[in-house]
Design a protein around this motif. Structure first.
Motif, short mmCIF file in Angstrom:
data_model
loop_
_atom_site.label_atom_id
_atom_site.label_comp_id
_atom_site.label_asym_id
_atom_site.label_seq_id
_atom_site.Cartn_x
_atom_site.Cartn_y
_atom_site.Cartn_z
N ALA A 47 -78.14 14.04 19.80
CA ALA A 47 -78.48 12.78 20.45
C ALA A 47 -77.23 12.12 21.01
N LYS A 48 -77.36 11.59 22.23
CA LYS A 48 -76.30 10.80 22.87
C LYS A 48 -75.00 11.60 23.08
N VAL A 49 -75.13 12.89 23.38
CA VAL A 49 -73.96 13.75 23.58
C VAL A 49 -74.07 14.44 24.94
N GLU A 50 -72.93 14.61 25.62
CA GLU A 50 -72.92 15.38 26.86
C GLU A 50 -72.39 16.78 26.57
N LEU A 51 -72.68 17.72 27.45
CA LEU A 51 -72.25 19.10 27.25
C LEU A 51 -70.74 19.19 27.09
N GLY A 52 -70.00 18.37 27.82
CA GLY A 52 -68.55 18.30 27.63
C GLY A 52 -67.74 19.01 28.69
N TYR A 53 -68.40 19.71 29.60
CA TYR A 53 -67.67 20.39 30.67
C TYR A 53 -68.63 20.71 31.82
N PHE A 54 -68.07 20.88 33.01
CA PHE A 54 -68.81 21.39 34.16
C PHE A 54 -68.40 22.84 34.34
N HIS A 55 -69.29 23.64 34.91
CA HIS A 55 -68.95 25.05 35.12
C HIS A 55 -69.73 25.64 36.30
N ILE A 56 -69.26 26.80 36.74
CA ILE A 56 -69.93 27.60 37.77
C ILE A 56 -70.00 29.03 37.25
N HIS A 57 -70.67 29.89 38.00
CA HIS A 57 -70.68 31.32 37.68
C HIS A 57 -70.32 32.10 38.93
N ASN A 58 -69.85 33.30 38.75
CA ASN A 58 -69.49 34.14 39.89
C ASN A 58 -70.70 34.84 40.50
N LYS A 59 -71.61 35.34 39.65
CA LYS A 59 -72.75 36.12 40.13
C LYS A 59 -74.09 35.63 39.63
N TYR A 60 -74.10 34.87 38.57
CA TYR A 60 -75.36 34.59 37.87
C TYR A 60 -75.93 33.21 38.14
N GLU A 61 -77.21 33.21 38.54
CA GLU A 61 -77.92 31.94 38.61
C GLU A 61 -78.42 31.61 37.21
N GLU A 62 -78.71 30.35 36.98
CA GLU A 62 -79.20 29.93 35.67
C GLU A 62 -80.49 29.14 35.84
N ILE A 63 -81.38 29.34 34.88
CA ILE A 63 -82.60 28.54 34.76
C ILE A 63 -82.50 27.82 33.42
N TYR A 64 -82.58 26.51 33.45
CA TYR A 64 -82.59 25.70 32.24
C TYR A 64 -84.01 25.21 32.02
N ILE A 65 -84.53 25.40 30.81
CA ILE A 65 -85.86 24.92 30.45
C ILE A 65 -85.68 23.96 29.29
N ILE A 66 -85.96 22.69 29.53
CA ILE A 66 -85.78 21.66 28.51
C ILE A 66 -87.02 21.65 27.62
N ILE A 88 -84.90 23.70 35.64
CA ILE A 88 -83.86 23.54 36.66
C ILE A 88 -83.28 24.91 36.98
N ARG A 89 -83.24 25.27 38.26
CA ARG A 89 -82.59 26.51 38.70
C ARG A 89 -81.30 26.12 39.40
N VAL A 90 -80.19 26.80 39.05
CA VAL A 90 -78.89 26.50 39.63
C VAL A 90 -78.29 27.80 40.19
N ALA A 91 -77.89 27.76 41.46
CA ALA A 91 -77.22 28.89 42.09
C ALA A 91 -75.86 29.09 41.43
N PRO A 92 -75.29 30.29 41.51
CA PRO A 92 -74.01 30.55 40.84
C PRO A 92 -72.92 29.54 41.20
N GLU A 93 -72.81 29.17 42.47
CA GLU A 93 -71.72 28.29 42.90
C GLU A 93 -71.97 26.81 42.60
N GLY A 94 -73.14 26.46 42.10
CA GLY A 94 -73.43 25.06 41.78
C GLY A 94 -72.61 24.57 40.60
N VAL A 95 -71.88 23.49 40.78
CA VAL A 95 -71.08 22.90 39.70
C VAL A 95 -72.02 22.09 38.84
N ARG A 96 -72.19 22.48 37.55
CA ARG A 96 -73.27 21.95 36.73
C ARG A 96 -72.84 21.50 35.35
N SER A 97 -73.61 20.53 34.85
CA SER A 97 -73.49 20.08 33.47
C SER A 97 -74.71 19.22 33.15
#
Length: 139
Positions: A47-66, A88-97
């Protein structure tokens, strides 16, 4: 494999391969399931915490399911609310957190797969097999 109840995810931990720091509440499924086409992970964010970093990927897209909790997800300069049921779907180059702004633990699944690698899916890749289910004999 059985990861347990959603509340049990917070008891898993691992050592990050690059930073060598312990990450609590994270479970990768690649090795225990021998999966070869995706990486799937469960994560609990307190509760009340952030991931703590932003990141990208070189080849991999990500799907986050809350699955539980609510907060915000940011991709590049687009920041939007998320809650249980958000996908949420994020392309590899998307800067995410993301961050958890709720009073409860946030639990989510992250699925990584190589962008544009899905050639056939669902019924296009499947074939029905006539078989007797074993569970009919177990009742």
């Amino acid at each position: 494999m059985n990861v347990g109840n959603l509340e049990d995810i917070k008891f898993y931990s691992l050592i990050h391969k690059k930073t060598k720091k312990e990450i609590k509440g994270k479970l990768f499924l690649k090795e225990p399931t021998n999966v070869t086409g995706t990486e799937i992970s469960f994560r609990t964010l307190p509760a009340k915490v952030e991931l703590g970093y932003f990141h990208i990927h070189n080849k991999y897209e990500e799907i986050y399911i809350i699955l539980k909790g609510s907060g915000y997800y940011q991709v590049d300069n687009d920041c939007f609310p998320i809650k249980a049921g958000s996908v949420i779907r994020v392309a590899p180059e998307g800067v995410r957190s993301l961050c958890n702004t709720s009073e409860e633990d946030m639990v989510y699944i992250c699925i990584q797969s190589k962008e544009n690698s899905l050639e056939e899916y669902t019924t296009d890749d499947g074939k029905r097999i006539e078989n007797s289910p074993k569970w009919e004999n177990n009742e």
